[in-house]
Design an enzyme around this catalytic site. Structure first.
Site, short mmCIF file in Angstrom:
data_model
loop_
_atom_site.label_atom_id
_atom_site.label_comp_id
_atom_site.label_asym_id
_atom_site.label_seq_id
_atom_site.Cartn_x
_atom_site.Cartn_y
_atom_site.Cartn_z
NE ARG A 59 -2.66 -1.88 3.02
CZ ARG A 59 -2.99 -2.34 4.21
NH1 ARG A 59 -3.42 -1.40 4.93
NH2 ARG A 59 -2.60 -3.39 4.94
CD GLU A 96 -2.07 -8.32 16.33
OE1 GLU A 96 -2.62 -8.10 14.96
OE2 GLU A 96 -3.03 -8.33 17.25
O1 PRP Z 1 2.99 -0.61 11.64
P1 PRP Z 1 2.83 -1.99 11.59
O2 PRP Z 1 2.20 -2.86 12.60
O3 PRP Z 1 4.15 -2.81 10.94
O4 PRP Z 1 1.65 -1.97 10.33
C1 PRP Z 1 1.57 -1.26 9.37
C2 PRP Z 1 1.93 -1.92 8.06
O5 PRP Z 1 0.76 -3.02 7.76
C3 PRP Z 1 0.40 -2.81 6.42
O6 PRP Z 1 0.79 -3.62 5.43
P2 PRP Z 1 0.71 -5.18 5.10
O7 PRP Z 1 2.07 -5.85 5.84
O8 PRP Z 1 -0.50 -5.65 5.78
O9 PRP Z 1 0.95 -5.21 3.77
P3 PRP Z 1 0.14 -4.55 2.46
O10 PRP Z 1 0.65 -3.13 2.47
O11 PRP Z 1 0.61 -5.48 1.26
O12 PRP Z 1 -1.42 -4.63 2.69
C4 PRP Z 1 0.32 -1.28 6.33
O13 PRP Z 1 0.28 -1.15 4.87
C5 PRP Z 1 1.74 -0.98 6.81
O14 PRP Z 1 2.79 -1.32 5.72
N1 ADE Z 2 -5.90 -1.53 11.47
C1 ADE Z 2 -5.23 -1.52 10.33
N2 ADE Z 2 -6.15 -1.19 9.37
C2 ADE Z 2 -5.48 -1.31 7.98
N3 ADE Z 2 -4.17 -1.37 7.70
C3 ADE Z 2 -3.45 -2.04 8.80
N4 ADE Z 2 -2.11 -2.41 9.13
C4 ADE Z 2 -2.06 -2.84 10.51
N5 ADE Z 2 -3.10 -2.35 11.12
C5 ADE Z 2 -3.84 -2.05 10.05
#
Ligand code: PRP
Ligand code: ADE
Length: 174
Positions: A59, A96
């Site tokens: 993202r 997590e």
């Molecule tokens: O602060 P944190 O606890 O590390 O969480 C935040 C991260 O989680 C999500 O990514 P995700 O790993 O779900 O991947 P995505 O962007 O591919 O959906 C979001 O886009 C951040 O990169």
């Molecule tokens: N609450 C949340 N919503 C969307 N993306 C996330 N990545 C980690 N926590 C999230």
């Protein structure tokens, strides 16, 4: 005029019970919402001098690429393990449940470059802490960490104390 939060939908109990998922697809699906998101991020970079934008998969790519284009800066990708074909540096971080690993190409940042690190959302801070570590392993300086959304209740900022962290929208809880 609409606020960015008006474009963001929040889905309770996704992907697991107790998590409120901040769903950026609702911003992207609306041309005015996406424009407001990019313009809000651009505003936070006004007057900041830097060399490279780095975006975190996946993202984070959506929001970092238009900034790099608009500000005429190179874009360095922080990818999940196994996606980059050339020589990489890697860092692992806690999720997590379990661990994840991210990588950057060794030639994506040069020693001494000032880097703006972009992601869509700051939750526990694990992703951005590991991303900043990669930038530093390559000799880059993390000038600023910028996200669209921050979940204050998860205290991700505490992991990122040594950096200048800014977000456009913040939410009190998780
Ligand atoms: O602060 P944190 O606890 O590390 O969480 C935040 C991260 O989680 C999500 O990514 P995700 O790993 O779900 O991947 P995505 O962007 O591919 O959906 C979001 O886009 C951040 O990169
Ligand atoms: N609450 C949340 N919503 C969307 N993306 C996330 N990545 C980690 N926590 C999230």
């Amino acid at each position: 005029m609409k606020d960015l939060s008006d474009y963001l939908r929040s889905i309770p109990d996704f992907p697991k019970p107790g998590i409120i998922f901040r769903d950026v697809t609702s911003i992207l699906q609306n041309a005015d919402g996406f424009k407001l998101a990019i313009d809000s991020l651009l505003q936070k970079l006004e007057g900041v001098e830097f060399d490279v934008i780095a975006g975190a998969e996946s993202r984070g790519f959506i929001f970092s690429a238009p900034l790099a284009y608009k500000l005429n800066k190179p874009l360095a990708l922080i990818r999940k393990k196994g996606k980059l074909p050339c020589e990489t540096v890697s860092a692992s971080y806690a999720l997590e449940y379990g661990f994840a690993e991210i990588e950057m190409h060794k030639d994506s940042i040069s020693k001494g470059q000032k880097v703006i690190l972009i992601d869509d959302l700051l939750a526990t801070g694990g992703t951005l802490e590991a991303s900043a570590k990669l930038i530093e392993m390559l000799g880059g300086h993390v000038e600023k960490i910028l996200t669209l959304i921050e979940l204050l209740g998860l205290h991700g900022r505490e992991k990122l104390k040594k950096y200048n962290v800014e977000s456009v929208l913040s939410f009190e809880g998780k």
